[in-house]
Design an enzyme around this catalytic site. Structure first.
Site, PDB file in Angstrom:
ATOM      1  N   ASN A  91     -20.079 -82.258 -74.337  1.00  0.00           N
ATOM      2  CA  ASN A  91     -19.796 -80.887 -73.914  1.00  0.00           C
ATOM      3  C   ASN A  91     -18.450 -80.364 -74.423  1.00  0.00           C
ATOM      4  O   ASN A  91     -18.285 -79.157 -74.589  1.00  0.00           O
ATOM      5  CB  ASN A  91     -19.851 -80.841 -72.380  1.00  0.00           C
ATOM      6  N   SER A 144     -23.937 -73.904 -79.735  1.00  0.00           N
ATOM      7  CA  SER A 144     -23.665 -72.498 -79.394  1.00  0.00           C
ATOM      8  C   SER A 144     -24.626 -71.592 -80.150  1.00  0.00           C
ATOM      9  O   SER A 144     -25.104 -71.939 -81.246  1.00  0.00           O
ATOM     10  CB  SER A 144     -22.234 -72.149 -79.802  1.00  0.00           C
ATOM     11  N   TYR A 165     -15.652 -72.566 -86.296  1.00  0.00           N
ATOM     12  CA  TYR A 165     -16.315 -73.001 -85.049  1.00  0.00           C
ATOM     13  C   TYR A 165     -17.828 -72.855 -85.215  1.00  0.00           C
ATOM     14  O   TYR A 165     -18.595 -73.781 -84.899  1.00  0.00           O
ATOM     15  CB  TYR A 165     -15.779 -72.139 -83.906  1.00  0.00           C
ATOM     16  N   ALA A 166     -18.276 -71.712 -85.735  1.00  0.00           N
ATOM     17  CA  ALA A 166     -19.721 -71.478 -85.920  1.00  0.00           C
ATOM     18  C   ALA A 166     -20.299 -72.514 -86.881  1.00  0.00           C
ATOM     19  O   ALA A 166     -21.386 -73.066 -86.645  1.00  0.00           O
ATOM     20  CB  ALA A 166     -19.957 -70.068 -86.453  1.00  0.00           C
ATOM     21  N   ALA A 167     -19.561 -72.797 -87.949  1.00  0.00           N
ATOM     22  CA  ALA A 167     -20.039 -73.782 -88.934  1.00  0.00           C
ATOM     23  C   ALA A 167     -20.116 -75.180 -88.310  1.00  0.00           C
ATOM     24  O   ALA A 167     -21.055 -75.941 -88.563  1.00  0.00           O
ATOM     25  CB  ALA A 167     -19.114 -73.791 -90.149  1.00  0.00           C
ATOM     26  N   LYS A 191     -20.637 -75.850 -85.144  1.00  0.00           N
ATOM     27  CA  LYS A 191     -21.775 -75.882 -84.218  1.00  0.00           C
ATOM     28  C   LYS A 191     -23.086 -75.990 -85.007  1.00  0.00           C
ATOM     29  O   LYS A 191     -24.027 -76.643 -84.557  1.00  0.00           O
ATOM     30  CB  LYS A 191     -21.772 -74.650 -83.314  1.00  0.00           C
TER      31      LYS A 191
HETATM   32  N1  LIG Z   1     -18.112 -70.321 -72.798  1.00  0.00           N
HETATM   33  C1  LIG Z   1     -18.956 -69.896 -73.719  1.00  0.00           C
HETATM   34  O1  LIG Z   1     -19.207 -68.677 -73.838  1.00  0.00           O
HETATM   35  C2  LIG Z   1     -19.654 -70.891 -74.624  1.00  0.00           C
HETATM   36  C3  LIG Z   1     -20.690 -70.404 -75.429  1.00  0.00           C
HETATM   37  C4  LIG Z   1     -21.356 -71.287 -76.268  1.00  0.00           C
HETATM   38  C5  LIG Z   1     -21.005 -72.610 -76.299  1.00  0.00           C
HETATM   39  N2  LIG Z   1     -19.976 -73.061 -75.521  1.00  0.00           N
HETATM   40  C6  LIG Z   1     -19.645 -74.487 -75.613  1.00  0.00           C
HETATM   41  O2  LIG Z   1     -19.691 -75.049 -74.323  1.00  0.00           O
HETATM   42  C7  LIG Z   1     -18.834 -76.195 -74.273  1.00  0.00           C
HETATM   43  C8  LIG Z   1     -17.986 -76.110 -73.021  1.00  0.00           C
HETATM   44  O3  LIG Z   1     -17.194 -74.926 -73.088  1.00  0.00           O
HETATM   45  P1  LIG Z   1     -16.658 -74.143 -71.808  1.00  0.00           P
HETATM   46  O4  LIG Z   1     -17.155 -72.764 -71.912  1.00  0.00           O
HETATM   47  O5  LIG Z   1     -16.897 -74.941 -70.594  1.00  0.00           O
HETATM   48  O6  LIG Z   1     -15.123 -74.099 -72.191  1.00  0.00           O
HETATM   49  P2  LIG Z   1     -13.820 -74.630 -71.429  1.00  0.00           P
HETATM   50  O7  LIG Z   1     -13.862 -74.233 -70.003  1.00  0.00           O
HETATM   51  O8  LIG Z   1     -12.694 -74.188 -72.286  1.00  0.00           O
HETATM   52  O9  LIG Z   1     -13.963 -76.227 -71.503  1.00  0.00           O
HETATM   53  C9  LIG Z   1     -13.842 -76.916 -72.721  1.00  0.00           C
HETATM   54  C10 LIG Z   1     -13.704 -78.397 -72.420  1.00  0.00           C
HETATM   55  O10 LIG Z   1     -13.637 -79.115 -73.669  1.00  0.00           O
HETATM   56  C11 LIG Z   1     -12.459 -79.926 -73.665  1.00  0.00           C
HETATM   57  N3  LIG Z   1     -11.960 -80.096 -75.023  1.00  0.00           N
HETATM   58  C12 LIG Z   1     -11.795 -79.143 -75.970  1.00  0.00           C
HETATM   59  N4  LIG Z   1     -11.301 -79.697 -77.104  1.00  0.00           N
HETATM   60  C13 LIG Z   1     -11.145 -81.024 -76.846  1.00  0.00           C
HETATM   61  C14 LIG Z   1     -10.663 -82.131 -77.599  1.00  0.00           C
HETATM   62  N5  LIG Z   1     -10.255 -82.009 -78.859  1.00  0.00           N
HETATM   63  N6  LIG Z   1     -10.616 -83.340 -76.997  1.00  0.00           N
HETATM   64  C15 LIG Z   1     -11.037 -83.487 -75.709  1.00  0.00           C
HETATM   65  N7  LIG Z   1     -11.507 -82.492 -74.949  1.00  0.00           N
HETATM   66  C16 LIG Z   1     -11.552 -81.275 -75.517  1.00  0.00           C
HETATM   67  C17 LIG Z   1     -11.489 -79.184 -72.784  1.00  0.00           C
HETATM   68  O11 LIG Z   1     -10.488 -80.085 -72.348  1.00  0.00           O
HETATM   69  P3  LIG Z   1      -9.011 -79.546 -71.930  1.00  0.00           P
HETATM   70  O12 LIG Z   1      -9.181 -78.864 -70.612  1.00  0.00           O
HETATM   71  O13 LIG Z   1      -8.220 -80.792 -71.894  1.00  0.00           O
HETATM   72  O14 LIG Z   1      -8.595 -78.597 -73.018  1.00  0.00           O
HETATM   73  C18 LIG Z   1     -12.413 -78.720 -71.652  1.00  0.00           C
HETATM   74  O15 LIG Z   1     -12.647 -79.773 -70.769  1.00  0.00           O
HETATM   75  C19 LIG Z   1     -18.054 -76.178 -75.576  1.00  0.00           C
HETATM   76  O16 LIG Z   1     -18.620 -77.104 -76.473  1.00  0.00           O
HETATM   77  C20 LIG Z   1     -18.246 -74.779 -76.094  1.00  0.00           C
HETATM   78  O17 LIG Z   1     -18.139 -74.713 -77.501  1.00  0.00           O
HETATM   79  C21 LIG Z   1     -19.311 -72.230 -74.673  1.00  0.00           C
END
Ligand SMILES: NC(=O)c1ccc[n+]([C@@H]2O[C@H](COP(=O)([O-])OP(=O)(O)OC[C@H]3O[C@@H](n4cnc5c(N)ncnc54)[C@H](OP(=O)(O)O)[C@@H]3O)[C@@H](O)[C@H]2O)c1
Length: 253
Positions: free
Chosen positions: A95, A147, A160-162, A164
């Protein structure tokens, strides 16, 4: 419907983020045991501990492990702890992820590296190490959080898109290679989800995006979590592998 997730061992990266917390709590509610993989400070897990206590969930079913998900050594140490405590890993939810909204031509080399690490190389390394355990177990289930921008939109989040899109393709090839050992690998592709990651996007383009979405709203983190549970469960998704599940209210149409 009983999802048959009781006592399943589920490892979730980025467990403290918006979708990570929702997935952690949803699995715990189903009676699964969750390994919350997080980076740096345990204080980031306070929301999970608060919700476990408010909902009267079994706190012994949540094992937090600090890990650097881009370090193979650190991942291997985390896996050793999980196996020592709980004996196996049934489900891996990749995730963790991070975006950076900057036009492609303005991204520097460090930006490229950090987007690659947060969204692709760490996911590949965790999947490889946990995948080895699942191959030995002859069962397992991996869900990659991709995503919608892997296939649609993406202006301002090119790399980021690439990454994903690369996650989607890795999902398919892992499913091809690991299916013979009873391991399913799928991806969820959310559109805009109400977490801190999409705050800026919602502020700038929220109204326009809602108007373009047939269901006229964004996803809650719980809706993404429930799709992850659906794909994890042998009761609901036992013959689904190599798939991408869009959770986007129809905005891609
Ligand atoms: N929110 C949206 O609209 C959306 C849409 C499509 C896909 N997504 C995907 O959903 C997933 C979860 O996102 P979210 O919306 O829950 O965002 P979020 O609240 O920002 O959570 C992201 C999580 O990923 C962790 N993380 C990021 N980079 C990391 C790294 N290099 N090493 C270890 N941990 C890392 C963060 O840890 P820290 O707290 O330590 O930074 C946090 O726990 C992601 O893969 C994101 O791309 C989100």
């Amino acid at each position: 419907m009983d999802l048959a997730l009781q006592n399943k061992i589920v490892a979730i990266t980025g467990c403290n983020g918006g979708i990570g917390v929702a997935a952690t709590i949803s699995f715990l509610k189903e009676g699964a045991k969750v390994v919350g993989l997080y980076r740096e400070s345990i204080s980031k897990l306070s929301e999970i501990f608060t919700r476990i206590s408010e909902l009267g969930l079994n706190e012994k079913h949540f094992m937090p492990i600090e890990v650097d998900i881009n370090s193979t050594t650190s991942i291997q140490e985390a896996i050793k702890k999980i196996i020592a405590e709980w004996g196996q890993i049934d489900v891996l939810v990749n995730n963790a992820g991070a975006t950076l909204e900057t036009p492609f031509l303005a991204l520097n080399d460090d930006d490229f590296e950090s987007i690659y690490v947060s969204n692709f190389s760490s996911l590949a390394k965790v999947s490889r190490e946990v995948g080895k355990i699942m191959m030995r177990q002859k069962f397992g289930n991996i869900i990659n959080v991709s995503s919608l921008v892997s296939e649609r939109f993406g202006r301002g989040v090119s790399v980021y898109a690439a990454m994903k899109a690369a996650v989607n393709r890795l999902t398919e090839v892992m499913a091809l290679e690991m299916g013979k050992k009873n391991i399913r690998v799928n991806a969820v592709c959310p559109g805009v989800v109400e977490t801190s990651m999409s705050n800026a996007l919602q502020e700038r383009h929220g109204q326009m995006l809602i108007e373009q979405t047939p269901l006229r709203r964004f996803a809650s983190p719980e809706e993404v979590a429930h799709s992850i549970l659906f794909l994890s469960s042998e009761a609901t998704a036992s013959f689904i592998t190599g798939s991408k599940l869009f959770i986007d209210g129809g905005i891609r149409l």
